[in-house]
Design a protein around this motif. Sequence first.
Motif, PDB file in Angstrom:
ATOM      1  N   ASP A  37       0.820  -1.132  -0.173  1.00 36.81           N
ATOM      2  CA  ASP A  37       0.183   0.039   0.143  1.00 36.81           C
ATOM      3  C   ASP A  37       0.852   1.150   0.070  1.00 36.81           C
ATOM      4  N   ARG A  40       1.602   1.819  -3.398  1.00 33.15           N
ATOM      5  CA  ARG A  40       0.421   1.841  -4.512  1.00 33.15           C
ATOM      6  C   ARG A  40       0.104   3.194  -4.803  1.00 33.15           C
ATOM      7  N   HIS A  43       1.371   5.291  -7.720  1.00 39.39           N
ATOM      8  CA  HIS A  43       0.918   4.927  -9.194  1.00 39.39           C
ATOM      9  C   HIS A  43       0.102   5.763  -9.479  1.00 39.39           C
ATOM     10  N   ASP A  47      -6.872   1.819  -9.474  1.00 40.89           N
ATOM     11  CA  ASP A  47      -6.365   0.726  -8.464  1.00 40.89           C
ATOM     12  C   ASP A  47      -7.375   0.044  -7.474  1.00 40.89           C
ATOM     13  N   GLU A  48      -7.899  -0.998  -7.846  1.00 44.00           N
ATOM     14  CA  GLU A  48      -9.025  -1.415  -6.982  1.00 44.00           C
ATOM     15  C   GLU A  48      -8.636  -2.524  -6.369  1.00 44.00           C
ATOM     16  N   PRO A  49      -9.093  -2.679  -4.991  1.00 49.11           N
ATOM     17  CA  PRO A  49      -8.668  -4.005  -4.294  1.00 49.11           C
ATOM     18  C   PRO A  49      -9.557  -5.124  -5.103  1.00 49.11           C
ATOM     19  N   LEU A  50      -9.113  -6.330  -4.852  1.00 42.50           N
ATOM     20  CA  LEU A  50      -9.904  -7.616  -5.219  1.00 42.50           C
ATOM     21  C   LEU A  50     -11.178  -7.511  -5.007  1.00 42.50           C
TER      22      LEU A  50
END
Lengths: 58, 701
Positions: A37, A40, A43, A47-50
Amino acid sequence: MTILYLLIPVTLVMGAAGLGAFFWSLRAQQYDDLAGDAERILHDGRDEPLPPRKETAR
Amino acid sequence: MASIEHALAKLPGVASARANLTLCRITVTPAWGGAALDTILAELNRIGHPATRIDEADLSGETSDGTAQALLRAVAVAGFGAMNVMLLSVAVWSGAGGATRETFHLISALIALPVVAYAGRFFFVSAWGALRTGRMNMDVPIALAITLALALSLFETAHGGQEVFFDAAVTLTFFLLIGRYLDHRMRDRARSAMTGLARLAVREALEVAPSGALRPVAVEAIVPGMVLRIPAGERLPVDARIVAGASDLDRALVTGESRPVAVAAGFEVEAGALNLTGPVDAVALRPVSESFLAQMMGMLATAEAGRGRYVRIADRAARLYAPLIHLLALVTFAGWLAATGDWQRAAFVAISVLIVTCPCALALAVPVAHVVAAGRLMAEGVLMKDGSALERLAGIDRVVWDKTGTLTTGTPALAPLPAMETATEAALAALAARSAHPAARAIAARLPAPNLALEDVAERPGFGVEGLIGGRRARLGRSSWVAEITTGLTEGDGPAFAFEGEAMLRLPLSESLRNGAVEAVSALARRGLSSEILSGDAASAVARIAARLDIAETRHELTPASKIARLDALRDAGHRALMVGDGLNDTAALAAAHVSMSPASASEAGRAAADFVFLRDDLEAVPLTWKIAKRTAKIVRQNFGLAILYNCIAVPLATAGLVTPLIAAIAMSASSIAVVANSLRLNRRETRPSARDSTLQEVPA
């Protein structure tokens, strides 16, 4: 003194809300990858969590 | 990380991918039907992040382990309770009286009871488990103190008493849970070595029917006498005798040597050996349950169980400490009863003795020191599996080394290069480049890149390579095979090379020492730790390495079982040995030794069996880890000293009946903080900052 009967429940509720928030973040896997994190945030792009669970680990 | 995720997301069949840097793991969600694993792995390889897959079975150890999460939740709940009860207690201490005080006590009781019941259940369960089997552990006094503190406080609250211990009970639970959580996090990492070995087991084999037809057969169904076909690149499923074909086998599992062994019909080989160059037919000698690999797994299980007898230092302390304080509380109760005749007063004092002597600092003394040490080791490139490993490492008096892959790098090197003509050299380089055999690769690495045209190149499994160079036949390989085309056999070590009809050239191969091996051995020797080599290799090779390292004691041509036997003999003689090894054949020995280390280049099973894994290439990690373990042991002893000092002050006050809840809360927190602060001293580097460049050699993701 009667103000205590209002204030003490208020503190307890606020504390319990904090506790609840911690439990939620724990369950939402927010502590699973602290090192990732931290990177992340640098970037661009989406950017999404699973999606929760239902995963295959490889 | 972003490059991995983007590359994978572009692949067909992948809905989303997410990399986890902490775990070095990628989770991929297949879009429909599922994506081909090979495609994903190939793509990862292409973008420069080679990955391996994890079996769901290996993960189950981690994911099914909800204890860590449960502990963390309990810590949160206890922290919440401790803060609120403390707030109310501070109000009482600063002079609230009458109805206000009683209300506050009541609210404290309402918070403390469920909090302790939820968060303290770990201690109650563990203490009950110990008591039921008639043992003593640190949790017995803890559980007793918490329960009694709550019971006494409830009683006092109901009677409108002045002094309650709700805050003490809850803060105790909070502090102790932190220690427990840290301890658990470390033990979590230790995983059983069994899975690594089990993966070597073959699941299916090819049977050669008498008619010559091939058919697959499950490994469990193999009976002695059955003829099996072993293609190149496969492992032998059972112990077998080769009946047809010739090949090179990697018998690293048995000997630890990565150098292949040439085999032909009539040889007996063990299960788990890897067939490298050509297909062979072999007749099964034993069913799979009695094969060498199964025996290895059995040995490993026994060795791991044997080490379970080690009693951790905290439990040893508890065995002394717990009966002592219980006796003390009882004496206090009897004394006060005799002196005053007031049993309520006597019970109050006795219980306050139990509360202040609750081994809070003792329970924190070990895990905090170990966690700090683990962080320190991690920065030095050493991974630790278990806190007890540090305790065991601090007590060693002898170091036992494996040779190949540990003291040496494991890959052969050509040294010294024999004198030869330029034409010979070019021919040799060209031939060597054509073979994947480790010896050939070592030769090719030492020579300039070949620019000669070769014709008719053939690799003969078990013998070597041959080819036509400018119309002349040349061979590189086993000396007896090369001698067939030469004028005679030249004495010497290693493979041979020759042109047809000319004299033979021998290419002696030697092993190169791992970086820092000499320094590590001599540094340990200076501290009074003697070294010993246990190797599966031949006597001459072992003696050469021993001479270079100045190690007097060596043992050679050992099987895995005889390595364990040697370690057991050392243990019986009263020695505590550190085993440093890497090979598959060392796996059981690593588990059997008092404490063990292995390099990151070790086999997977070996890494899993070892207590410490060092990621650095050089062996200086061994004395370094030992030094940190020593310092940790010193800090732990100091922590125990601090805890005892605290008790020496608190106990007389408590037995005299002078302890109020305020004093108890201050004293207990102070002792815990002192212990934690003392442990943090481990982080201080006493010497130069070390090189950290090679700490990240694990394959990312």
